[in-house]
Design a protein around this motif. Structure first.
Motif, PDB file in Angstrom:
ATOM      1  N   GLY A 190       0.782  -1.220   0.000  1.00  0.00           N
ATOM      2  CA  GLY A 190       0.000   0.000   0.000  1.00  0.00           C
ATOM      3  C   GLY A 190       0.817   1.275   0.000  1.00  0.00           C
ATOM      4  N   ASN A 209      -3.599  -8.157  -9.820  1.00  0.00           N
ATOM      5  CA  ASN A 209      -3.335  -7.183  -8.760  1.00  0.00           C
ATOM      6  C   ASN A 209      -2.321  -6.173  -9.248  1.00  0.00           C
ATOM      7  OD1 ASN A 209      -5.027  -8.432  -6.838  1.00  0.00           O
ATOM      8  ND2 ASN A 209      -3.441  -9.955  -6.440  1.00  0.00           N
ATOM      9  N   TYR A 210      -2.727  -4.924  -9.264  1.00  0.00           N
ATOM     10  CA  TYR A 210      -1.826  -3.888  -9.779  1.00  0.00           C
ATOM     11  C   TYR A 210      -2.306  -2.534  -9.305  1.00  0.00           C
ATOM     12  CZ  TYR A 210      -5.552  -3.971 -13.323  1.00  0.00           C
ATOM     13  OH  TYR A 210      -6.770  -3.988 -13.964  1.00  0.00           O
ATOM     14  N   TYR A 211      -1.503  -1.539  -9.615  1.00  0.00           N
ATOM     15  CA  TYR A 211      -1.824  -0.152  -9.300  1.00  0.00           C
ATOM     16  C   TYR A 211      -1.793   0.654 -10.593  1.00  0.00           C
ATOM     17  CZ  TYR A 211      -0.399  -1.637  -4.609  1.00  0.00           C
ATOM     18  OH  TYR A 211      -0.266  -2.307  -3.423  1.00  0.00           O
ATOM     19  N   THR A 267       4.083   3.712  -3.832  1.00  0.00           N
ATOM     20  CA  THR A 267       4.080   4.861  -4.741  1.00  0.00           C
ATOM     21  C   THR A 267       5.497   5.384  -4.916  1.00  0.00           C
ATOM     22  OG1 THR A 267       1.830   5.485  -4.138  1.00  0.00           O
ATOM     23  CG2 THR A 267       3.221   7.192  -5.111  1.00  0.00           C
ATOM     24  N   ARG A 303      -3.749   7.915  -7.422  1.00  0.00           N
ATOM     25  CA  ARG A 303      -3.380   6.506  -7.485  1.00  0.00           C
ATOM     26  C   ARG A 303      -4.620   5.660  -7.244  1.00  0.00           C
ATOM     27  NH1 ARG A 303       0.581   3.232  -3.863  1.00  0.00           N
ATOM     28  NH2 ARG A 303      -0.858   1.833  -2.822  1.00  0.00           N
ATOM     29  N   GLN A 304      -4.660   4.499  -7.916  1.00  0.00           N
ATOM     30  CA  GLN A 304      -5.805   3.588  -7.785  1.00  0.00           C
ATOM     31  C   GLN A 304      -5.294   2.167  -7.618  1.00  0.00           C
ATOM     32  OE1 GLN A 304      -9.415   4.308  -8.376  1.00  0.00           O
ATOM     33  NE2 GLN A 304      -9.690   2.215  -7.661  1.00  0.00           N
ATOM     34  N   GLU A 305      -5.804   1.479  -6.596  1.00  0.00           N
ATOM     35  CA  GLU A 305      -5.500   0.058  -6.455  1.00  0.00           C
ATOM     36  C   GLU A 305      -6.536  -0.734  -7.243  1.00  0.00           C
ATOM     37  OE1 GLU A 305      -4.000   1.805  -2.508  1.00  0.00           O
ATOM     38  OE2 GLU A 305      -5.632   2.172  -3.905  1.00  0.00           O
ATOM     39  N   HIS A 343       1.453  -5.381  -8.730  1.00  0.00           N
ATOM     40  CA  HIS A 343       1.564  -5.489  -7.286  1.00  0.00           C
ATOM     41  C   HIS A 343       2.653  -6.476  -6.943  1.00  0.00           C
ATOM     42  CE1 HIS A 343       0.460  -6.654  -3.194  1.00  0.00           C
ATOM     43  NE2 HIS A 343      -0.252  -5.555  -3.129  1.00  0.00           N
ATOM     44  N   TYR A 376      -7.757  -3.602  -6.878  1.00  0.00           N
ATOM     45  CA  TYR A 376      -8.732  -4.402  -6.129  1.00  0.00           C
ATOM     46  C   TYR A 376      -9.861  -3.540  -5.559  1.00  0.00           C
ATOM     47  CZ  TYR A 376      -6.455  -2.799  -1.817  1.00  0.00           C
ATOM     48  OH  TYR A 376      -5.955  -2.039  -0.794  1.00  0.00           O
ATOM     49  N   LYS A 377      -9.694  -2.236  -5.605  1.00  0.00           N
ATOM     50  CA  LYS A 377     -10.730  -1.344  -5.085  1.00  0.00           C
ATOM     51  C   LYS A 377     -11.695  -0.956  -6.197  1.00  0.00           C
ATOM     52  CE  LYS A 377      -8.201   0.763  -1.257  1.00  0.00           C
ATOM     53  NZ  LYS A 377      -7.693   2.037  -0.651  1.00  0.00           N
TER      54      LYS A 377
END
Lengths: 115, 118
Positions: A100, B31-33, A103, B50-52, B97, B54-55
């Motif tokens: 998490g 799974n990634y950003y 970045t 930023r965006q995950e 991820h 899984y959300k």
């Protein structure tokens, strides 16, 4: 706190000379990345460090390029026998490697011009 | 390998208006950003949002919001109430991820140059 710093800001060199570019990451960041930004190729990944080791060097364009990181902090990107096609902006980024918090935060870059 | 496509090389918007920048990507990862970075003429890359993956909820940061469509592999950026200071190059980026303690590189799109006018 202080961000990622890079030096020099600009570098002009003659073809065939060696250059060293320096990156000072955010304190405590374990991962450090080098990217290159050029007109023809966009933003390309070069190499990243996890601590002092480099698990991924896949983006280094030739054996004239090398990088090292010491003490888990400062990194130096060295280009030997520079060529005109090496002219670009070299960007450094750093990040934590906690879930998490991956970045990447970038420095201001070094603009390299090879004459 | 991942690819990121930004199909709008340049865009223009008037101050106080809303603009949407497009980004699509291709990956086999689950799974990634995803990120949007801004690069003004000073060339400093600045994280916008930023965006995950899984959300399901779309990320927002003040005037900036995204429309993340995972199935369509689309990740657009909406800038509301555009300001002159928003003038910059905007890059969409993908990062897979990694496991805790590992890092992963960013794959960037080619960028969209946004000009905010009076």
């Amino acid at each position: 706190g202080a961000g990622v710093s890079q030096s020099p800001s600009n570098k002009v060199t003659e073809k065939g000379k060696d250059v060293e570019l320096r990156c000072d990451p955010i304190s405590g960041h374990t991962a450090l990345y080098w990217y290159r930004q050029s007109l023809g190729q966009g933003l390309e990944f070069l190499i990243y460090f996890q601590g002092n080791s480099a698990p991924d060097k896949s983006g280094l364009p030739s054996d004239r390029f090398s990088a090292e990181r010491t003490g888990g902090s400062v990194s130096t990107l060295t280009i030997q026998r520079t060529q005109q096609e090496d002219s670009a902006v070299y960007l450094c980024a750093s990040s934590l490697t906690l879930a998490g918090q991956e970045t990447q935060y970038f420095g201001p870059g070094t603009r390299l011009l090879v004459l | 390998a991942q690819t990121v496509t930004q199909s709008q090389p340049e865009m223009s918007v008037q101050e106080a208006e809303t603009v949407t920048l497009s980004c699509t990507y291709d990956t086999s990862e689950n799974n990634y950003y995803l990120f949007w970075y801004k690069q003004p003429p000073s060339r400093q890359m600045i994280l916008v949002i930023r965006q995950e993956a899984y959300k399901q909820q779309n990320a927002t940061e003040n005037r900036f919001s995204v429309n993340f469509q995972k199935a369509a592999k689309s990740f657009s950026l909406k800038i509301s109430d555009s300001q002159l200071g928003d003038t910059a190059m905007y890059f969409c980026a993908f990062m897979k991820h990694g496991f805790t303690g590992t890092a992963s590189k960013l794959t960037f799109g080619t960028g969209t140059r946004l000009q905010v006018t009076l």
